[in-house]
Design a protein around this motif. Structure first.
Motif, PDB file in Angstrom:
ATOM      1  N   ILE A 195     -18.802  52.819  47.200  1.00  0.00           N
ATOM      2  CA  ILE A 195     -18.334  53.287  46.179  1.00  0.00           C
ATOM      3  C   ILE A 195     -16.566  53.589  46.388  1.00  0.00           C
ATOM      4  N   GLY A 196     -15.787  53.428  45.511  1.00  0.00           N
ATOM      5  CA  GLY A 196     -14.406  53.130  45.773  1.00  0.00           C
ATOM      6  C   GLY A 196     -13.430  53.542  44.506  1.00  0.00           C
ATOM      7  N   MET A 197     -12.256  53.465  44.665  1.00  0.00           N
ATOM      8  CA  MET A 197     -11.270  53.380  43.708  1.00  0.00           C
ATOM      9  C   MET A 197     -10.033  52.742  44.430  1.00  0.00           C
ATOM     10  N   SER A 198      -9.020  52.579  43.549  1.00  0.00           N
ATOM     11  CA  SER A 198      -7.756  51.622  43.623  1.00  0.00           C
ATOM     12  C   SER A 198      -6.779  52.579  43.199  1.00  0.00           C
ATOM     13  N   GLY A 199      -5.661  52.726  44.062  1.00  0.00           N
ATOM     14  CA  GLY A 199      -4.422  53.365  43.492  1.00  0.00           C
ATOM     15  C   GLY A 199      -3.654  53.991  44.763  1.00  0.00           C
ATOM     16  N   ARG A 200      -2.398  54.294  44.345  1.00  0.00           N
ATOM     17  CA  ARG A 200      -1.620  54.924  45.376  1.00  0.00           C
ATOM     18  C   ARG A 200      -1.847  56.326  45.326  1.00  0.00           C
ATOM     19  N   ALA A 201      -1.595  57.032  46.708  1.00  0.00           N
ATOM     20  CA  ALA A 201      -2.018  58.411  46.784  1.00  0.00           C
ATOM     21  C   ALA A 201      -0.803  59.166  46.211  1.00  0.00           C
ATOM     22  N   SER A 202      -1.316  59.932  44.946  1.00  0.00           N
ATOM     23  CA  SER A 202      -0.413  60.738  44.039  1.00  0.00           C
ATOM     24  C   SER A 202      -1.120  61.659  43.493  1.00  0.00           C
ATOM     25  N   TYR A 203      -0.500  62.666  42.927  1.00  0.00           N
ATOM     26  CA  TYR A 203      -1.226  64.156  42.320  1.00  0.00           C
ATOM     27  C   TYR A 203      -1.772  63.391  41.011  1.00  0.00           C
ATOM     28  N   GLN A 204      -1.163  62.457  40.382  1.00  0.00           N
ATOM     29  CA  GLN A 204      -1.610  61.757  39.212  1.00  0.00           C
ATOM     30  C   GLN A 204      -3.063  61.101  39.444  1.00  0.00           C
ATOM     31  N   LYS A 205      -3.377  60.311  40.491  1.00  0.00           N
ATOM     32  CA  LYS A 205      -4.595  59.809  40.811  1.00  0.00           C
ATOM     33  C   LYS A 205      -5.597  60.877  41.455  1.00  0.00           C
ATOM     34  N   ASN A 206      -5.156  62.042  41.918  1.00  0.00           N
ATOM     35  CA  ASN A 206      -6.210  63.128  42.434  1.00  0.00           C
ATOM     36  C   ASN A 206      -7.075  62.618  43.424  1.00  0.00           C
ATOM     37  N   HIS A 207      -6.482  62.023  44.482  1.00  0.00           N
ATOM     38  CA  HIS A 207      -7.151  61.492  45.424  1.00  0.00           C
ATOM     39  C   HIS A 207      -7.920  62.565  46.176  1.00  0.00           C
ATOM     40  N   GLU A 208      -7.280  63.822  46.317  1.00  0.00           N
ATOM     41  CA  GLU A 208      -8.051  64.761  46.734  1.00  0.00           C
ATOM     42  C   GLU A 208      -9.549  64.964  46.478  1.00  0.00           C
ATOM     43  N   ALA A 209      -9.406  64.904  44.933  1.00  0.00           N
ATOM     44  CA  ALA A 209     -10.949  64.954  44.280  1.00  0.00           C
ATOM     45  C   ALA A 209     -11.781  63.747  45.000  1.00  0.00           C
ATOM     46  N   PHE A 210     -11.338  62.644  45.052  1.00  0.00           N
ATOM     47  CA  PHE A 210     -12.078  61.392  45.700  1.00  0.00           C
ATOM     48  C   PHE A 210     -12.665  61.888  47.050  1.00  0.00           C
ATOM     49  N   VAL A 211     -11.782  62.311  47.755  1.00  0.00           N
ATOM     50  CA  VAL A 211     -12.227  62.871  49.255  1.00  0.00           C
ATOM     51  C   VAL A 211     -13.326  63.799  49.077  1.00  0.00           C
ATOM     52  N   LYS A 212     -13.130  64.647  48.239  1.00  0.00           N
ATOM     53  CA  LYS A 212     -14.371  65.832  48.077  1.00  0.00           C
ATOM     54  C   LYS A 212     -15.637  65.158  47.721  1.00  0.00           C
ATOM     55  N   LEU A 213     -15.557  64.314  46.719  1.00  0.00           N
ATOM     56  CA  LEU A 213     -16.527  63.615  46.395  1.00  0.00           C
ATOM     57  C   LEU A 213     -17.453  62.753  47.569  1.00  0.00           C
ATOM     58  N   ALA A 214     -16.580  62.205  48.260  1.00  0.00           N
ATOM     59  CA  ALA A 214     -16.890  61.379  49.302  1.00  0.00           C
ATOM     60  C   ALA A 214     -17.604  62.125  50.578  1.00  0.00           C
ATOM     61  N   THR A 215     -16.793  63.329  50.347  1.00  0.00           N
ATOM     62  CA  THR A 215     -17.490  64.315  51.620  1.00  0.00           C
ATOM     63  C   THR A 215     -19.012  64.916  51.214  1.00  0.00           C
ATOM     64  N   ASP A 216     -19.164  65.333  49.782  1.00  0.00           N
ATOM     65  CA  ASP A 216     -20.195  65.972  49.282  1.00  0.00           C
ATOM     66  C   ASP A 216     -21.191  64.858  49.207  1.00  0.00           C
ATOM     67  N   PRO A 220     -25.580  57.839  55.453  1.00  0.00           N
ATOM     68  CA  PRO A 220     -25.636  56.836  56.215  1.00  0.00           C
ATOM     69  C   PRO A 220     -25.507  55.184  55.573  1.00  0.00           C
ATOM     70  N   SER A 221     -25.985  55.422  54.347  1.00  0.00           N
ATOM     71  CA  SER A 221     -26.023  53.926  53.719  1.00  0.00           C
ATOM     72  C   SER A 221     -25.088  53.776  52.672  1.00  0.00           C
ATOM     73  N   VAL A 222     -24.229  55.032  52.472  1.00  0.00           N
ATOM     74  CA  VAL A 222     -23.024  55.164  51.358  1.00  0.00           C
ATOM     75  C   VAL A 222     -21.710  55.236  52.093  1.00  0.00           C
ATOM     76  N   ARG A 223     -20.746  54.067  51.561  1.00  0.00           N
ATOM     77  CA  ARG A 223     -19.473  54.017  51.973  1.00  0.00           C
ATOM     78  C   ARG A 223     -18.732  54.326  51.158  1.00  0.00           C
ATOM     79  N   PHE A 224     -17.501  55.200  51.293  1.00  0.00           N
ATOM     80  CA  PHE A 224     -16.573  55.288  50.273  1.00  0.00           C
ATOM     81  C   PHE A 224     -15.276  54.627  50.667  1.00  0.00           C
ATOM     82  N   LEU A 225     -14.629  53.945  49.721  1.00  0.00           N
ATOM     83  CA  LEU A 225     -13.568  53.025  50.233  1.00  0.00           C
ATOM     84  C   LEU A 225     -12.489  53.520  49.176  1.00  0.00           C
ATOM     85  N   TRP A 226     -11.106  53.733  49.834  1.00  0.00           N
ATOM     86  CA  TRP A 226     -10.108  53.937  49.055  1.00  0.00           C
ATOM     87  C   TRP A 226      -9.157  52.692  48.950  1.00  0.00           C
TER      88      TRP A 226
END
Length: 383
Positions: A195-216, A220-226
Motif C-alpha cells: 500500500i503506498g502513496m507518492s509525493g514530497r513530505a509536506s503539510y499539503q500531502k498530509n504524510h502524518e495521516a499516511f504514517v498513522k494509517l500504516a501504524t494502525d 506481517p503481510s502488508v507493507r506501506f511504501l512512501w
C-alpha cells in the motif's frame, strides 16, 4: 500560432509534468515554445533533459510567497522576456505566475491570448491563516479582472473558481498523462500486499495521516511504501511502519507505483494530482481524501473510494486489503476509465483548440495544416 510562452514559479511536481507534456508536444508540432521559470527545492537537477531540444528554457527570479519588492522585480523581468519572445499565447502555471504573469502580459504582450492554470488554488491552502487565505482570494479576483482565461484542471476546481473568484472567463481541461510511459500494475504471486502513496513530505500531502494509517493497519503481510519520501521526514515514533524510497527519478517512481496493490492519497488540498492519475492508469484502486481534485479522479465505489475522514479511509483500505476480487475489479475499472479519460493525446488537442481560439476565436490565425499533421504523426512516447 507563432510562439507559446509558459510561465511558472512552481517548477516541479505535477506542474513540471504537465509543462513537459504540453511544451514537448507543441515543439514536436513545429510551434515555438519558451518556458520562463524559477527554481524550487523540488525542481530536478537535470530538468533540461526532460524537454524537447527545441523548447527554450529561461530562468526568471520569482519567489513563492508575497514579497512586494521581489514581485516588482519579477514583473519587470517577465515583461522584458515577453517583449523579446513576442508570444501569441501566454500560459501561466500556478498562483504566483498567475498574478505576476498577467501583469507582465498586460504590459509587454497585450495582443497575446492569456491562459492561467492554477494547479491547485492558493486560497484553499490549509497551512496558512484565514487572513492569508482571504488575501490570496483577493489577489485571484484582482488578477482575473486583468483579462485572460482561467483553466481549471478539475470540475471541483472550476466550481471553486466560478463561485469564489467569479472571473469573466473560466473553462476546464483535466490533467493528462502519457499513457504509454506508465507501466501497468504488477500481478504478484506472493501473499504480500503493498500500500503506498507518492509525493514530497509536506503539510499539503498530509504524510502524518499516511504514517498513522500504516501504524494502525500494520500486519506481517502488508507493507506501506512512501514513494519519494525520506525516513527523516516522517513524524513521531511510528517511522518503522513505513518504508521510504527516498528521492527517485520519475521513471523509478512509476516502477515503484506499479508494484502497489492499493494507492493512497491523504492530501489536505489538491488541484488534480498527477501521481493519483498515474496510479489509476496503472490499474491500482485508490483510497483518497474527499478534497478538490482527488474526488474528481476517483469514481467512488468503482475505481476506489473517496473518504470523508481518516476513520473512513482506514476502513476502505482494510476492505480492499481483505478482498482480492474487489481490488482486481476496481483496478481493472480504474485502468480502463483512466486510459480513456486522461490520455494526453486528447488533453493536448483540447489545449491546442483553446490556444487557437480562446475567447477571441475569430480574430486569430489558426494553426497551420502542416503543424497539425506534424502533431498527429508524432510519437506519444517520444519524450
Amino acid at each position: 500560432m507563432k510562439e507559446i510562452v509558459h510561465i511558472t514559479e512552481a517548477f516541479g511536481g505535477g506542474v513540471l509534468s504537465m509543462l513537459t507534456q504540453l511544451s514537448n508536444r507543441a515543439a514536436a508540432a513545429g510551434v515555438g515554445v519558451t518556458i520562463l521559470h524559477s527554481i524550487r527545492q523540488e525542481t530536478p537537477d537535470n530538468f533540461e533533459k526532460l524537454f524537447h531540444p527545441a523548447v527554450r528554457l529561461r530562468h526568471v527570479n520569482m519567489c513563492r510567497e508575497v514579497h512586494p519588492k521581489n514581485d516588482c522585480v519579477g514583473v519587470r523581468d517577465l515583461s522584458r522576456a515577453l517583449r523579446e519572445c513576442d508570444p501569441s499565447v501566454v500560459h501561466l502555471h500556478s498562483s504566483k505566475a498567475g498574478v505576476l504573469g498577467r501583469v507582465a502580459a498586460r504590459i509587454a504582450a497585450p495582443q497575446a491570448r492569456v491562459f492561467y492554470s492554477p494547479h491547485g488554488l492558493s486560497f484553499l491552502r490549509r497551512d496558512v491563516s484565514p487572513a492569508k487565505q482571504f488575501a490570496y482570494l483577493t489577489f485571484e479576483r484582482i488578477a482575473a479582472r486583468m483579462g485572460g482565461t482561467i483553466v481549471a484542471c478539475s470540475m471541483s476546481e472550476l466550481r471553486e473558481i466560478e463561485t469564489k473568484v467569479r472571473p469573466p472567463d473560466a473553462r476546464m481541461i483535466e490533467n493528462g498523462v502519457n499513457i504509454a510511459e506508465i507501466p501497468p500494475r504488477i500481478q504478484k504471486t506472493s501473499g504480500e500486499l503493498v500500500i503506498g502513496m507518492s509525493g514530497r513530505a509536506s503539510y499539503q500531502k498530509n504524510h502524518e495521516a499516511f504514517v498513522k494509517l500504516a501504524t494502525d493497519l500494520h500486519a506481517p503481510s502488508v507493507r506501506f511504501l512512501w514513494i519519494g519520501g525520506n525516513v527523516e521526514e516522517l513524524p513521531g515514533q511510528s517511522k518503522r511502519a513505513v518504508e521510504c524510497s527516498g528521492w527517485v527519478t520519475r521513471e523509478r517512481a512509476l516502477e515503484l507505483t506499479s508494484e502497489l496493490d492499493i494507492y493512497v492519497q491523504t492530501s489536505r488540498w489538491e488541484g488534480m494530482p498527477i501521481a493519483l492519475i498515474e496510479a489509476q492508469v496503472a490499474g491500482i484502486p485508490a483510497v483518497v481524501t474527499d478534497v478538490v481534485g482527488n474526488r474528481d479522479v476517483v469514481q467512488h465505489g468503482v475505481t476506489g473510494f473517496v473518504a470523508k475522514s481518516e476513520e473512513e479511509m482506514a476502513g476502505y483500505i482494510a476492505r480492499l486489503r481483505d478482498d482480492a476480487p474487489l481490488r482486481e475489479r476496481m483496478g481493472a475499472e480504474a485502468r480502463a476509465s483512466a486510459c480513456k479519460r486522461f490520455s494526453m493525446d486528447a488533453i493536448f488537442r483540447q489545449w491546442l483548440s483553446m490556444y487557437e481560439f480562446g475567447s477571441d476565436r475569430h480574430s486569430r490565425e489558426p494553426l497551420g495544416t502542416n503543424e497539425v499533421a506534424s502533431y498527429e504523426t508524432s510519437s506519444d512516447s517520444q519524450f
